[in-house]
Write an enzyme that holds these catalytic residues in place. Structure first.
Site, PDB file in Angstrom:
ATOM      1  CE  LYS A   1      59.320  53.898  63.877  1.00 20.67           C
ATOM      2  NZ  LYS A   1      58.125  53.420  63.156  1.00 20.67           N
TER       3      LYS A   1
ATOM      4  CB  THR B   1      64.959  48.477  57.531  1.00 22.24           C
ATOM      5  OG1 THR B   1      64.120  47.326  57.653  1.00 22.24           O
ATOM      6  CG2 THR B   1      65.958  48.258  56.411  1.00 22.24           C
TER       7      THR B   1
ATOM      8  NE  ARG C   1      59.558  49.787  69.683  1.00 20.35           N
ATOM      9  CZ  ARG C   1      58.385  50.087  69.148  1.00 20.35           C
ATOM     10  NH1 ARG C   1      57.301  50.123  69.898  1.00 20.35           N
ATOM     11  NH2 ARG C   1      58.275  50.340  67.854  1.00 20.35           N
TER      12      ARG C   1
ATOM     13  CE  LYS D   1      55.547  46.196  62.946  1.00 16.75           C
ATOM     14  NZ  LYS D   1      56.851  45.539  62.941  1.00 16.75           N
TER      15      LYS D   1
ATOM     16  CB  ALA E   1      54.625  53.917  69.901  1.00 20.59           C
TER      17      ALA E   1
ATOM     18  CG  PHE F   1      53.033  53.960  65.877  1.00 24.55           C
ATOM     19  CD1 PHE F   1      52.873  53.003  64.892  1.00 24.55           C
ATOM     20  CD2 PHE F   1      52.463  53.719  67.114  1.00 24.55           C
ATOM     21  CE1 PHE F   1      52.147  51.843  65.119  1.00 24.55           C
ATOM     22  CE2 PHE F   1      51.739  52.555  67.355  1.00 24.55           C
ATOM     23  CZ  PHE F   1      51.583  51.627  66.353  1.00 24.55           C
TER      24      PHE F   1
ATOM     25  CG  PHE G   1      60.456  51.285  48.836  1.00 28.65           C
ATOM     26  CD1 PHE G   1      60.088  50.007  49.225  1.00 28.65           C
ATOM     27  CD2 PHE G   1      60.537  52.273  49.805  1.00 28.65           C
ATOM     28  CE1 PHE G   1      59.806  49.715  50.552  1.00 28.65           C
ATOM     29  CE2 PHE G   1      60.258  51.999  51.132  1.00 28.65           C
ATOM     30  CZ  PHE G   1      59.886  50.714  51.509  1.00 28.65           C
TER      31      PHE G   1
ATOM     32  CD1 TRP H   1      64.637  45.442  53.335  1.00 26.77           C
ATOM     33  CD2 TRP H   1      65.389  44.975  51.277  1.00 26.77           C
ATOM     34  NE1 TRP H   1      64.130  44.219  52.986  1.00 26.77           N
ATOM     35  CE2 TRP H   1      64.578  43.901  51.721  1.00 26.77           C
ATOM     36  CE3 TRP H   1      65.972  44.901  50.018  1.00 26.77           C
ATOM     37  CZ2 TRP H   1      64.335  42.773  50.943  1.00 26.77           C
ATOM     38  CZ3 TRP H   1      65.744  43.768  49.235  1.00 26.77           C
ATOM     39  CH2 TRP H   1      64.919  42.728  49.696  1.00 26.77           C
TER      40      TRP H   1
END
Length: 555
Positions: free
Chosen positions: A69, A71, A92, A103, A272, A300, A380, A408
């Site tokens: 999200k 990215t 955030r 993470k 979240a 999320f 991807f 990306w």
């Protein structure tokens, strides 16, 4: 090439130049070095903000494969700027716990990053430290009052739910005993630590309108009861003034830049699943004050962060999003269609088709708020043409626009299709944002509405503890607060093992916590972890610094 390698190739612009691009006078900001700054609150312009197109980036139910999200949010902003639109991304702040845990960083990736990524992922401008200190000041004042022989409020230690916080994953601190060491060291009692992002102070900072509102909300924090059952709030401890003083700089949003030199505002970082999961109201309004398009995200899947974004943040701040970008990955949909985690890069049209109902449910949920969705396929290298075509054909059947996004790999160039469709959607938007419920409804009605309409539950059950909590909420006169349901992010249900689009399930509310300062109630379903632990091989093992002071291994 890693994210940090890509970031190192970029010649950063002085933050004064980014401020000018945003529309701020060069001397208006408060610099934190060459590439970071605080924006004073006085530059928020609500009249201008009303004219900005607010775009929310959300996602399908998250999986271990990751959906991207952040990215997507950054890449979309780059694409919008390439189309000649003045766009700002508002995000955030990362928490140190996940950065050093499993993470990793949270500043986007590849050619869709916010910079300087090392600073943002580590101490940044000290906002988390200030929140931690304000939270722990109240903790200290509570224990000091319990100990006091002259100014005691007669607090019953058994009723105190306020813990301490630290911005680190440390499972050993989940449950602790304080006050050991004799009569001079306090009254022994059981308590614990949460991670700083889970602090109610974080939620308060991100919902506060201004400094006076912040102070008022801090004073409204519910602490516990006296032995004669009188409720005690932080204001009774005269804590709110000093706590606000610690947060006088932290309340100001932070200005940085994207990898393509566009403004990015980063501020706050509530979880979240137990809080609203989005940046501060102040930061969002600041971005909207200077931009045609303001792109923001909610944590999320749509059922968690976005629902709270709409029902808590938007209702509280009077925001009306024009569109929702639903970040979707073929890998995640295959996972929801029962494909194994180690086989997600293999073409599997059957698993993809089985996972599509999860996507469909999130699209239904967006439409329930009378806001238009757009599917963004976060591409991807393993995605095949046949798999992409299946998503496109599904979108066509549903009458929902869809775009392939390669932020990306290509930055703004890779999100031009998405950006163009977002502009078309916003300019033709007949969005009439309607919340899922009204705050005046009963607590049970609010919970039932979310559980049945957003999650797809058949029924809501309450434990005896939850029923006692409902009575306590009524006795305190807090029934009109919105609900911020704590639930697993892994499933639309409260059972993390139920993937895809589960049906005929029951949501069980175990207990309901009170966040009177933040201004919401927290019905707890399932097991919610507020103090994560480190994995066997934490990300910190790869982070290092060379002789010239360059950080390595941060991703």
């Amino acid at each position: 090439m890693t994210d940090i390698d890509i970031a190192r190739k970029v010649q950063l612009k002085p933050i004064s130049k980014i401020a000018q691009k945003l529309g701020l006078p060069e001397d208006a900001i408060e610099p934190y070095g060459r590439y970071k700054a605080k924006i004073p609150l006085k530059f928020t312009d609500l009249t201008k903000a009303e004219k900005s197109n607010l775009i929310l980036v959300s996602a399908i139910s998250p999986t271990p494969a990751g959906e991207g999200k952040t990215t997507m949010s950054i890449g979309l902003t780059e694409g919008l700027n390439r189309l000649g639109k003045k766009a700002t991304v508002v995000l955030r702040e990362p928490s140190l716990g996940p950065v050093f845990g499993i993470k990793g960083g949270a500043t986007g990736g590849g050619y869709s990053q916010v910079l300087p990524m090392e600073d943002i992922n580590l101490h940044f401008t000290g906002d988390f430290a200030a929140i931690e200190k304000a939270h722990n000041l109240l903790s200290a004042l509570i224990d000091n009052n319990i100990q006091s022989k002259t100014a005691s409020l007669n607090l019953d230690p058994r009723t105190i739910s306020w813990k301490r916080v630290i911005d680190m994953n440390d499972r050993s601190l989940r449950q602790v005993i304080v006050g050991l060491g004799g009569t001079g060291s306090g009254i022994p009692r059981e308590t614990g630590f949460d991670i700083t992002a889970a602090s109610e102070i974080m939620a308060i900072l991100c919902l506060a309108e201004d400094l006076p509102d912040l102070k008022k909300r801090l004073g409204n924090i519910f602490v516990g009861y006296t032995f004669d059952k009188t409720p005690i709030y932080a204001r009774d401890l005269k804590a709110e003034g000093a706590m606000t003083a610690l947060l006088k700089d932290a309340i100001q949003p932070n200005l940085v830049q994207t990898i393509e030199g566009n403004p990015a505002i980063i501020h706050g970082g509530p979880f979240a699943n137990i809080a609203q999961g989005t940046n501060s109201v102040i930061a969002t309004r600041m971005g909207m004050s200077f931009s045609e398009y303001t792109v923001t995200e909610a944590g999320f899947g749509f059922d968690l962060g976005a629902e709270k974004f709409f029902d808590i943040k938007c209702q509280s701040a009077g925001l009306s999003p024009k569109a929702v970008v639903l970040t979707t990955t073929i890998r995640a949909l295959k996972y929801h269609g029962s494909a194994k985690l180690d086989a997600l890069t293999d073409e599997n049209l059957e698993a993809l088709g089985n996972g599509i109902p999860n996507l469909e449910k999130h699209l239904e949920n967006i439409k329930q708020f009378n806001v238009s969705p757009i599917i963004a396929i976060n591409r991807f290298v393993s995605d095949t043409d046949a798999e992409i075509e299946l998503i496109r054909s599904t979108a066509k059947t549903l009458g929902v626009p869809v775009a392939l996004a390669e932020g990306w790999a290509k930055g703004g160039e890779g999100t031009l299709e998405l950006a163009q469709k977002v502009v078309e959607l916003a300019e033709a938007s007949d969005a009439d944002f309607t919340p899922m419920y009204h705050w005046e409804q009963s607590v049970k009605d609010k919970i039932k509405t979310i559980a049945t309409k957003i999650y797809g539950a058949e029924h809501v059950d309450y434990t005896s503890q939850a029923l006692r909590d409902l009575k306590k909420i009524a006795d305190l006169g807090l029934e009109k607060l919105p609900v911020c349901i704590a639930k697993t992010q892994k499933s639309l249900s409260d059972n993390p093992k139920l993937l895809g689009r589960p049906k005929n399930f029951i949501i069980t509310v175990r207990n309901i916590e009170i966040a009177a300062g933040a201004g919401f109630l927290i019905p707890i379903t399932g097991n919610i972890m507020r103090m994560p632990g480190l994995p066997a091989r934490p990300a910190s093992e790869t982070i290092d610094i060379d002789e010239e002071g360059n950080i390595t291994g941060l991703f």
